[in-house]
Write an enzyme that holds these catalytic residues in place. Structure first.
Site, PDB file in Angstrom:
ATOM      1  N   LYS A 231      46.584  33.134  41.397  1.00 35.95           N
ATOM      2  CA  LYS A 231      46.676  33.281  39.937  1.00 35.95           C
ATOM      3  C   LYS A 231      48.133  33.153  39.498  1.00 35.95           C
ATOM      4  CE  LYS A 231      46.392  36.805  36.305  1.00 35.95           C
ATOM      5  NZ  LYS A 231      46.106  38.229  36.011  1.00 35.95           N
ATOM      6  N   LYS A 243      48.681  42.992  24.329  1.00 41.39           N
ATOM      7  CA  LYS A 243      48.964  44.191  25.100  1.00 41.39           C
ATOM      8  C   LYS A 243      49.886  45.135  24.332  1.00 41.39           C
ATOM      9  CE  LYS A 243      48.820  42.097  29.750  1.00 41.39           C
ATOM     10  NZ  LYS A 243      47.816  42.960  30.376  1.00 41.39           N
ATOM     11  N   ASP A 254      52.748  38.758  36.599  1.00 37.56           N
ATOM     12  CA  ASP A 254      51.333  38.383  36.585  1.00 37.56           C
ATOM     13  C   ASP A 254      51.086  37.068  37.310  1.00 37.56           C
ATOM     14  OD1 ASP A 254      48.822  39.321  35.997  1.00 37.56           O
ATOM     15  OD2 ASP A 254      48.704  38.352  34.037  1.00 37.56           O
ATOM     16  N   ARG A 317      40.910  35.621  35.307  1.00 38.12           N
ATOM     17  CA  ARG A 317      39.642  35.149  35.874  1.00 38.12           C
ATOM     18  C   ARG A 317      39.193  33.838  35.226  1.00 38.12           C
ATOM     19  NH1 ARG A 317      36.927  40.669  33.999  1.00 38.12           N
ATOM     20  NH2 ARG A 317      39.110  41.221  34.332  1.00 38.12           N
TER      21      ARG A 317
END
Length: 463
Positions: A231, A243, A254, A317
């Site tokens: 990812k 956020k 991330d 995802r």
């Protein structure tokens, strides 16, 4: 990422002029003290040295120089045995003493080298670590290989998004590909739509820096196919479901799954594992703009499944599903994805235990046992199919969020599983890629997790 720092481990025959380090633990320190010269024994007793892990004592010579170092460890086989020493000892050359516990060359090289690690791209370290002289051997070289790959992962994760966007991440993959004679290619921007990666494009289209799918291919096509997927969300604002400031503060990390996947690929190639390796990294920024993807949107994916967007902050995802579907098209013998995917995995297991999802319980247990043995742990979590109803949509095939806060890491894993053919062996690792607090050899900041365990397991599988 800047130039590589000089190595703090030199693979050369140790000289008598290098200061000896005597390694002990709490179970052997009394015996070692009893056998030591009386002045050394009295000095160590006076200074309170007990052989506790990650402590050391400098033993002076008659002229005031350091004659010897006594170093306490948890165990001579512990992977971070010497990590507390390089930044704590005075500058100079050191060697492992024949007295005391014997530290294996791989452990010595890796733990010492990473004990000297600092991310110094913007703020140079005030001093260089001490140097360990270690006889050249295959085991010592392997230890340095591991340390180099782990340091590279840390550097990628630590680099701010300003200097580590999708293009810079692609350059990092290209550099590794060139080092190992691998093929590199990438699909960028609107070309993702033509190439059949609509989910990657949807998440990344709002950013000023174009989204992309990064690919690396290496090895003999006749060898078993191994596909790694990472990812690569280079910064995550949360998108329109923005956020909080606290939640966004460390979102440069991330892309930690991509960094770890690249580190694993680097080690597979350097060790020459007999595999045909593919590395896939969907690289995006999850940004906020007028063309950002929205809650409630329905996105068609490469596999043909339609995703309803329940929350734009569950973007990892969404990009992974296109990469997994693409990776599965080559029918690999094994596919592994690594991702900083859910806060729920951290709530369940904390920062130090990545969550492992695997269809085969025996494989999962083998990996958990190996991780505990190597002190590079991961923990098996269930792909509990009874929860799948919670991610089913009334207007699409699947939704990217569950119906409530429970089982968030399982929901994410079940989402990914829908894009992996049932017969394909697949591992999903939900990791943190970060140290909240420093430990010897593991400073606060970006971290490689499960790499040594996965590498050892792959060596078992393919050797």
């Amino acid at each position: 990422m800047g130039d590589l720092p000089p190595m703090s481990v030199l693979l050369k025959k140790p000289t008598a002029r290098a200061t000896p380090i005597r390694v002990v633990d709490r179970s052997t320190v009394a015996e070692q003290l009893a056998a030591a010269p009386a002045p050394t024994r009295r000095w160590l007793e006076a200074t309170g040295f007990t052989g506790a892990p990650d402590t050391h004592a400098l033993v002076p010579a008659a002229d005031g120089a350091v004659a010897e170092v006594w170093a306490g460890v948890r165990a001579a086989s512990h992977p971070w045995a010497l990590a507390a020493l390089p930044r704590a000892l005075p500058a100079g050359n050191y060697r492992l003493s024949a007295d005391g516990l014997a530290v294996a060359p791989e452990v010595a090289a890796m733990s010492w080298e990473l004990g000297g690690y600092r991310f110094d791209l913007y703020k140079p370290a005030k001093s260089e670590p001490a140097t360990l002289l270690l006889a050249k051997s295959a085991a010592a070289e392997r230890g340095l290989l591991l340390a180099t790959a782990i340091a590279s992962v840390r550097d990628l994760v630590n680099t701010p998004a300003e200097h580590m966007g999708p293009a810079e991440l692609a350059e990092a993959v290209k550099l590794v590909a060139e080092q190992h004679g691998a093929e590199f290619r990438q699909t960028v921007g609107d070309a993702l739509l033509k190439a059949g990666f609509p989910a990657i494009h949807a998440v990344g289209r709002a950013a000023a820096r174009a989204p992309r799918l990064i690919e690396l291919h290496w090895g003999d096509p006749k060898h078993p196919q191994l596909t790694l997927v990472g990812k690569g969300v280079c910064f995550d604002t949360g998108g329109l479901d923005v956020k909080s400031p606290e939640g966004m503060r460390q979102m440069k990390k991330d892309m930690g799954g991509a960094a770890n996947a690249l580190g694993l690929a680097q080690m597979v190639m350097a060790l020459g594992l007999p595999v045909h390796l593919t590395l896939l990294i969907p690289a995006v920024e999850n940004a906020i703009a007028g063309n950002a993807y929205r809650p409630g949107d329905v996105i068609r994916t490469r596999s043909g499944l339609h995703i309803e967007i329940g929350n734009t902050d569950a973007e990892g995802r969404v990009i992974l599903c296109d990469a997994l579907a693409y990776g599965a098209e080559a029918k690999p013998g094994l596919m592994i994805d690594l991702a900083t995917l859910t806060g729920a995995a951290r709530v369940a297991l904390g920062a130090q235990l990545p969550a492992l999802f695997c269809r085969d319980t025996a494989t999962a247990r083998e990996l958990v046992d190996l991780g505990l043995e190597l002190n590079d742990p991961l923990w098996h979590m269930p792909l509990w199919r009874d929860y799948h109803g919670g991610i089913e949509s009334e207007i699409a095939d699947i939704v990217n969020t569950g119906r409530g806060p429970q089982a968030g890491a399982i929901n994410a894993a079940l989402f990914l599983e829908d894009f992996v053919p049932e017969a394909l062996p697949w591992l999903h690792v939900d990791l943190y890629a970060w140290n909240d607090a420093a430990r010897p050899g593991r400073p606060a900041g970006g971290e490689a997790q499960t790499l040594r365990t996965l590498l050892a397991w792959l060596e078992r599988r393919y050797r």
